[in-house]
Scaffold this active site. Structure first.
Site, PDB file in Angstrom:
ATOM      1  N   LYS A  55      -1.918  47.497   8.363  1.00 19.53           N
ATOM      2  CA  LYS A  55      -3.168  48.082   8.336  1.00 19.53           C
ATOM      3  C   LYS A  55      -3.238  48.987   7.090  1.00 19.53           C
ATOM      4  O   LYS A  55      -4.182  48.859   6.257  1.00 19.53           O
ATOM      5  CB  LYS A  55      -3.550  49.027   9.525  1.00 19.53           C
ATOM      6  CG  LYS A  55      -3.996  48.468  10.736  1.00 19.53           C
ATOM      7  CD  LYS A  55      -4.242  49.481  11.954  1.00 19.53           C
ATOM      8  CE  LYS A  55      -4.424  48.520  13.286  1.00 19.53           C
ATOM      9  NZ  LYS A  55      -4.296  49.241  14.330  1.00 19.53           N
ATOM     10  N   GLN A  99      -3.335  54.963  16.553  1.00 18.94           N
ATOM     11  CA  GLN A  99      -2.682  53.860  17.294  1.00 18.94           C
ATOM     12  C   GLN A  99      -2.324  54.096  18.385  1.00 18.94           C
ATOM     13  O   GLN A  99      -1.575  54.999  19.016  1.00 18.94           O
ATOM     14  CB  GLN A  99      -1.276  53.471  16.542  1.00 18.94           C
ATOM     15  CG  GLN A  99      -0.687  52.135  17.029  1.00 18.94           C
ATOM     16  CD  GLN A  99      -1.706  51.104  16.578  1.00 18.94           C
ATOM     17  OE1 GLN A  99      -2.284  50.897  15.378  1.00 18.94           O
ATOM     18  NE2 GLN A  99      -1.778  50.014  17.452  1.00 18.94           N
ATOM     19  N   ASP A 122     -12.239  53.037  15.056  1.00 25.05           N
ATOM     20  CA  ASP A 122     -12.159  52.316  16.200  1.00 25.05           C
ATOM     21  C   ASP A 122     -13.084  52.009  17.249  1.00 25.05           C
ATOM     22  O   ASP A 122     -13.116  51.147  17.975  1.00 25.05           O
ATOM     23  CB  ASP A 122     -10.712  52.766  16.858  1.00 25.05           C
ATOM     24  CG  ASP A 122      -9.492  52.042  16.744  1.00 25.05           C
ATOM     25  OD1 ASP A 122      -9.576  50.927  16.484  1.00 25.05           O
ATOM     26  OD2 ASP A 122      -8.499  52.499  17.113  1.00 25.05           O
TER      27      ASP A 122
END
Ligand code: NDP
Length: 289
Positions: A55, A99, A122
């Protein structure tokens, strides 16, 4: 019947990253703003470390700033919430990604709800989930957004299609079903309690499989000509004892019946980070209007 067209997720993701990089350039030129993505990793799960590294690399390649926060596995919930608060306030950070999974001492829900919805790239914050289900503009979860782009690469207008989603998780199944509804598909969501799954799947002009069971969907479940998007990533033992990645769909069987199909790897996987970058530049645009 001809073999299905293979949907090249790698190439489509590369195109999307190029488009994002152009938007980043425009934002820098016109507003003097460089979009920034903060990625928070708690603990040392090896798979999560690989995701976070990828990422960060792709964020920088797209011309954006990447802020990595690696915290020890012993981090308390209060410490993590304090960091989220700082990132919420930072003018350099336009997107925040924590995460998952988090260690057991931390309440994941509390952390997700602490993220500023405008920076929730997200798309897991209840505000964004609510906007999505109300059909309003929202930051949309990345893997589901990628599935829609792949389906539209085959058929730009999905209106009226019978779509079947297998899986009802909050990160894939439910949001992808909402997005399909937004595309005017007729949507069925199947799950572990669905009766006679093969006959439900046979209705699908568009099938999205997000289950996590290696090659569960067989070729004779697929409607001839259907578009098949395989989200599953399953590690199995290959013929020489080497680990091998397969999807939720038995690819070799389905490719003989479907109209178009995503491979695993190289299908949905590469789209997820590309959509994350797209969400980050979108969040930066909204925050600098
Ligand atoms: P979850 O385990 O959270 O959800 C799986 C879903 O599949 C559940 O809704 C479950 O039903 C359903 N299910 C399980 N067994 C069956 C069955 N026998 N028949 C029908 N439905 C069944 O998984 P995720 O949604 O997080 O992920 C799904 C897959 O996608 C995984 O392989 C994961 O690795 C992959 N994935 C890939 C991503 C990417 O490409 N970047 C990102 C995210 C996930 P029930 O609700 O009834 O239990």
């Amino acid at each position: 019947m001809a073999r299905a067209r293979i949907i090249d997720g790698k190439a489509i993701a590369a195109e999307l990253r190029k488009a994002v990089a152009a938007e980043v350039e425009a934002l820098k030129r016109e507003k003097g703003v460089t979009p920034g993505l903060a990625v928070v990793l708690v603990g040392d799960d090896p798979a999560s470390q690989v995701y976070v590294r990828n990422k960060a690399r792709q964020t920088v390649e797209a011309g954006m700033k990447s802020f990595e926060h690696k915290l020890p596995a012993t981090t308390s919930e209060a410490q993590l919430l304090k960091l989220i608060d700082e990132l919420n306030r930072s003018r350099d950070v336009h997107g925040i990604l924590v995460q998952l999974p988090l260690p057991p001492q931390i309440d994941t829900r509390k952390v997700i709800e602490a993220i500023d919805p405008a920076k929730d790239v997200d798309g897991f914050h209840p505000i964004n989930v609510g906007h999505l289900s109300a059909g309003e503009p929202a930051l949309v979860p990345c893997t589901p957004a990628g599935c829609i782009i792949l389906a539209k690469s085959v058929q730009p207008d999905l209106k009226g299609l019978e779509a079947v989603v297998i899986g009802r998780s909050n990160i894939v199944g439910k949001p992808v079903a909402q997005l399909l509804l937004r595309e005017d598909c007729t949507v069925t969501i199947a799950h572990s309690r669905t009766r006679d799954l093969p006959s439900v799947v046979r209705r699908a002009d568009l099938l999205i499989a997000a289950v996590g069971r290696p090659e569960m969907v067989r070729g004779d479940w697929i409607k001839p000509g259907a578009i098949v998007i395989d989200v599953g990533i399953n590690r199995i033992e290959g013929s020489e004892g080497q680990p091998r990645l397969v999807g939720d769909v038995a690819f070799n069987e389905a490719v003989e019946v479907a109209g178009a199909i995503t491979p695993v790897p190289g299908g949905v996987g590469p789209m997820t980070i590309a959509c994350l970058l797209k969400n980050t530049v979108g969040a930066a645009q909204s925050q600098t209007q």
